[in-house]
Design an enzyme around this catalytic site. Structure first.
Site, mmCIF file in Angstrom:
data_model
loop_
_atom_site.group_PDB
_atom_site.id
_atom_site.type_symbol
_atom_site.label_atom_id
_atom_site.label_comp_id
_atom_site.label_asym_id
_atom_site.label_seq_id
_atom_site.Cartn_x
_atom_site.Cartn_y
_atom_site.Cartn_z
ATOM 1 N N PRO A 238 -2.587 -4.204 5.027
ATOM 2 C CA PRO A 238 -2.116 -2.893 4.587
ATOM 3 C C PRO A 238 -3.194 -2.152 3.800
ATOM 4 O O PRO A 238 -4.195 -2.743 3.377
ATOM 5 C CB PRO A 238 -0.913 -3.229 3.692
ATOM 6 C CG PRO A 238 -0.588 -4.657 3.980
ATOM 7 C CD PRO A 238 -1.847 -5.309 4.416
ATOM 8 N N PRO A 239 -3.000 -0.859 3.580
ATOM 9 C CA PRO A 239 -3.980 -0.094 2.791
ATOM 10 C C PRO A 239 -4.057 -0.590 1.347
ATOM 11 O O PRO A 239 -3.052 -0.990 0.761
ATOM 12 C CB PRO A 239 -3.442 1.344 2.849
ATOM 13 C CG PRO A 239 -2.523 1.374 4.022
ATOM 14 C CD PRO A 239 -1.946 0.003 4.132
ATOM 15 N N VAL A 241 -5.658 -3.224 -0.006
ATOM 16 C CA VAL A 241 -5.718 -4.653 -0.342
ATOM 17 C C VAL A 241 -7.165 -5.144 -0.485
ATOM 18 O O VAL A 241 -7.390 -6.323 -0.737
ATOM 19 C CB VAL A 241 -4.967 -5.506 0.706
ATOM 20 C CG1 VAL A 241 -3.491 -5.203 0.678
ATOM 21 C CG2 VAL A 241 -5.533 -5.282 2.103
ATOM 22 N N LYS A 243 -9.979 -4.559 1.859
ATOM 23 C CA LYS A 243 -10.703 -4.961 3.066
ATOM 24 C C LYS A 243 -12.157 -4.479 3.031
ATOM 25 O O LYS A 243 -13.084 -5.229 3.334
ATOM 26 C CB LYS A 243 -9.988 -4.405 4.302
ATOM 27 C CG LYS A 243 -8.554 -4.866 4.462
ATOM 28 C CD LYS A 243 -7.933 -4.370 5.745
ATOM 29 C CE LYS A 243 -7.760 -2.857 5.748
ATOM 30 N NZ LYS A 243 -6.806 -2.386 4.721
ATOM 31 N N THR A 244 -12.351 -3.230 2.655
ATOM 32 C CA THR A 244 -13.706 -2.671 2.630
ATOM 33 C C THR A 244 -14.564 -3.340 1.567
ATOM 34 O O THR A 244 -15.729 -3.691 1.807
ATOM 35 C CB THR A 244 -13.644 -1.157 2.383
ATOM 36 O OG1 THR A 244 -12.873 -0.547 3.422
ATOM 37 C CG2 THR A 244 -15.038 -0.558 2.360
ATOM 38 N N SER A 561 13.934 -8.417 13.020
ATOM 39 C CA SER A 561 14.246 -9.476 12.059
ATOM 40 C C SER A 561 15.581 -9.271 11.343
ATOM 41 O O SER A 561 15.845 -9.941 10.356
ATOM 42 C CB SER A 561 13.123 -9.576 11.024
ATOM 43 O OG SER A 561 12.963 -8.353 10.344
ATOM 44 N N LYS A 604 8.404 -10.528 2.465
ATOM 45 C CA LYS A 604 9.866 -10.580 2.389
ATOM 46 C C LYS A 604 10.337 -11.489 1.258
ATOM 47 O O LYS A 604 11.290 -11.163 0.538
ATOM 48 C CB LYS A 604 10.432 -11.053 3.730
ATOM 49 C CG LYS A 604 10.226 -10.067 4.868
ATOM 50 C CD LYS A 604 10.727 -10.621 6.186
ATOM 51 C CE LYS A 604 10.525 -9.622 7.324
ATOM 52 N NZ LYS A 604 10.981 -10.151 8.619
#
Length: 661
Positions: A238-239, A241, A243-244, A561, A604
């Site tokens: 997700p945005p 977190v 990554k970059t 789900s 969840k």
């Protein structure tokens, strides 16, 4: 009579040939031509021309030896014709030589003028050598592959023959400058110290164990097998977190140079492969530009937002990336602008994406996917204390004594003012608190006497944005707790089912997607097949209307789900038995009652933990995913693995209290 005409024709022919000879041999006097034109005697003409022209001695001897005048004149005509041909060839050669000498002299004169002008202006490039010669020296010094060197030398040769004011001159010069700036043979030495790399990764990021282990594994293999070519990693999450920032930390850990190119919204194939240099405004593609920026052939290239590539009539950039990211092809990547192969096999490619759903399968197959899941509240707390708060304090010119938080205050900030997978909004809230503190100090206010407590957040940041998730006060009939995954983390999702007398209609509300509607129909069919075991009226599907509702209708809901959650709520409503309020569940249902696996279990379970849930029912196939659950969450929740709806109903519906409500 015929003989006379023949002699007259010979005389005219000789005169014409001699006139041509005179024009081609300007050293002869014009008076000779007048004497030739004034005489009609064949013998005299032959003798006079032979003695007056510089023809070979053997030809003159042949003329003297011939006694008959007409034959003498024939031989003279043959000699003149031959000499005229030779003189024409000489004249043509002299013209060509003269033109070439004139051009060379002109070019030399102009070059000398340009050289003098540059010296006067102080712009004498290359120490007196021409610009093309300077390019040739640089090309030869690089020791490139034969094909590449020949191409660049050819372009430099074209440059030397062009006018400096020509538009093509500027194009070739720009091409050579671009080619010479590329790191054809420049390579940094990897730092293969695993302990040092681990310290750097731990310093910059908290958690993210899978990513760190994968990088350390790469270092270990590189140390044992130096010939290992570049790898392609895809960080999916997700945005916000990290990554970059992980990719940049990897470059620092390897002690490699790095470059970043964003692929979001790119829809032109030329952005990847470059433009043909014959076009006006042509330039290399983003990959070659990134290599020129990195200045190292074994750099770390970050391809950001690879899932947001698009395509149109100008081509498909994702197809162009297949060659870039394929280890079997990228050792000879050809950019349309360069037109020569460039080796990308030593590059470590790291791509980022929010989801793999929009990445073409062929492109995804070339990458090793590493998922970065949402941060837990405990991870966010540690990230704030170790990274975000010190960073924002330094950015706003504050000291630790001027602004600090207690751990309960940070937990309140995380739960009440942000709801996201990453920490981007959390950093914004901390920045807002820093601005308030800076404003107070600048106005001459008092220093902060104690760390901020939870009750101090509302005066500082405003009213709490998100209310805490609370369980209902008691067990209810027809209401079940489901767990859903969203882009901002996990959510507790209640399902309400109402049963009234009717004609067997089933109504679905709550902004449900097609997948959830299909799950509801599958759950209803399962319940009908188990009506006798559940002690239901076999005709309930004909004399009862059922309404399935998901609250918060403004929020779209879809996914595979919620099947078992809807089935539990429907059974509860039909049987009149309450559902335990402290139990939540996630899983898909089949017509036979099997429970199918789901994704996003970590998020969840975090939602269940925040809401105070005690028991979580998950599919049996997801039991192996429990090892990725945060230890705090895992110890606080009781997990029940179910492979059939019978197990789910046994642990969620209290059949001993049928019709009590």
């Amino acid at each position: 009579r015929v003989a006379e005409k023949r002699v007259e024709a010979l005389v005219r022919s000789v005169r014409g040939a001699f006139e041509q000879y005179i024009t081609l041999a300007p050293r002869l006097s014009p008076e000779i031509l007048l004497n030739v034109l004034a005489s009609d005697s064949p013998g005299y003409l032959a003798d006079y021309i032979a003695q007056s022209t510089p023809i070979p001695f053997t030809d003159k001897q042949a003329i003297l030896e011939e006694i008959h005048p007409a034959r003498r004149l024939e031989k003279m005509l043959s000699i003149l014709t031959r000499e005229n041909g030779i003189l024409e060839i000489e004249a043509d050669l002299q013209t060509k030589v003269r033109d070439q000498i004139s051009k060379n002299q002109r070019d030399y004169f102009l070059r000398e003028q340009m050289k003098t002008i540059r010296e006067e202006l102080g712009d004498d490039e290359g120490g007196g050598e021409t610009e093309a010669d300077g390019y040739r020296e640089k090309i030869v010094a690089l020791s490139l592959a034969e094909e590449t060197q020949e191409k660049l030398l050819h372009e430099a040769g074209r440059l030397s023959h062009m006018n400096a004011h020509s538009p093509e001159y500027a194009l070739i010069r720009a091409y050579l400058d671009t080619a010479l700036e590329l790191p054809w043979n420049i390579q940094t030495k990897d730092r293969l110290d695993i302990a040092a790399a681990r310290r750097i990764l731990d310093r910059d990021h908290y958690g993210l164990q899978k990513v760190k282990e994968r990088v350390l594994e790469y270092l270990a293999v590189k140390r044992l097998a130096p010939e290992l070519k570049g790898q392609i990693l895809c960080l999916v999450g997700p945005p916000g977190v990290g990554k970059t920032s992980v990719a940049l930390s990897v470059a620092e850990a390897l002690k490699r140079k790095s470059a970043r190119l964003s692929l979001g919204g790119v829809r032109d194939e030329a952005d990847i492969r470059g433009h043909r240099k014959t076009y006006i405004g042509a330039m290399p593609g983003r990959v070659i530009n990134a290599m020129r920026q990195a200045k190292s052939r074994n750099a770390v290239l970050l391809l950001d937002e690879i899932d947001k590539l698009s395509s149109d009539f100008r081509g498909d950039p994702s197809a162009a990336l297949l060659e870039v990211l394929d280890p079997e092809q990228n050792f000879a990547f050809r950019d349309h602008y360069l037109e020569v192969p460039f080796d990308l096999s030593e590059v470590l490619f790291i791509t980022t994406a929010n989801t793999t759903d929009t990445i073409p399968r062929a492109l995804l197959d070339r990458m090793e996917v590493i998922e970065i899941t949402s941060y837990t509240d405990e991870e966010k707390l540690q990230i704030v204390k170790r990274h975000l708060l010190p960073k924002q304090l330094k950015r706003h010119g504050l000291k630790k004594a001027q602004l600090s938080f207690t751990d309960p205050a940070l937990r309140e900030l995380i739960a009440g003012y942000t709801r996201e997978s990453g920490v981007r909004n959390l950093e914004r809230e901390i920045a807002a608190a820093c601005r308030k503190a800076a404003k107070r100090i600048a106005e001459g206010g008092e220093q902060q006497k104690r760390p901020l407590a939870p009750k101090d957040l509302e005066p500082l940041l405003g009213v709490r944005k998100y209310k805490p998730e609370r369980l209902r006060g008691e067990d209810e009939i027809g209401v079940a707790n489901g767990l859903a995954w969203t882009r901002v983390g996990g959510e507790l999702l209640e399902v309400e089912v109402g049963v009234v007398d009717g004609t067997g209609k089933v109504e679905l509300t709550g902004n449900m997607g097609d997948i959830m509607k299909e799950s509801a129909r599958a759950a209803l069919t399962y319940i009908r097949s188990r009506a006798s075991a559940l002690k239901l009226d076999p005709e309930f599907h004909k004399n009862k209307d059922m309404h399935i509702h998901f609250p918060e209708s403004a929020v779209p809901k879809d996914g595979p789900s919620a099947g078992i959650t809807m089935a539990v709520a429907m059974v509860s409503a039909l049987c009149g038995a309450p559902v335990y309020r402290n139990v939540a569940m996630t899983g898909e249902i089949t017509l036979r009652g099997r429970v199918l696996p789901i994704g996003g279990l970590k998020e969840k379970t975090m939602a269940a933990y925040r809401a105070g849930i005690k028991t979580v029912i998950i599919p049996s196939d997801n039991e192996s995913d429990l090892q990725d659950i945060d230890p705090t969450v895992h110890s606080a929740l009781n997990f029940i693995c179910a492979d059939h709806m019978d197990t789910v109903l046994k642990n969620t519906v209290d059949f001993t209290r049928v019709h009590e409500s």
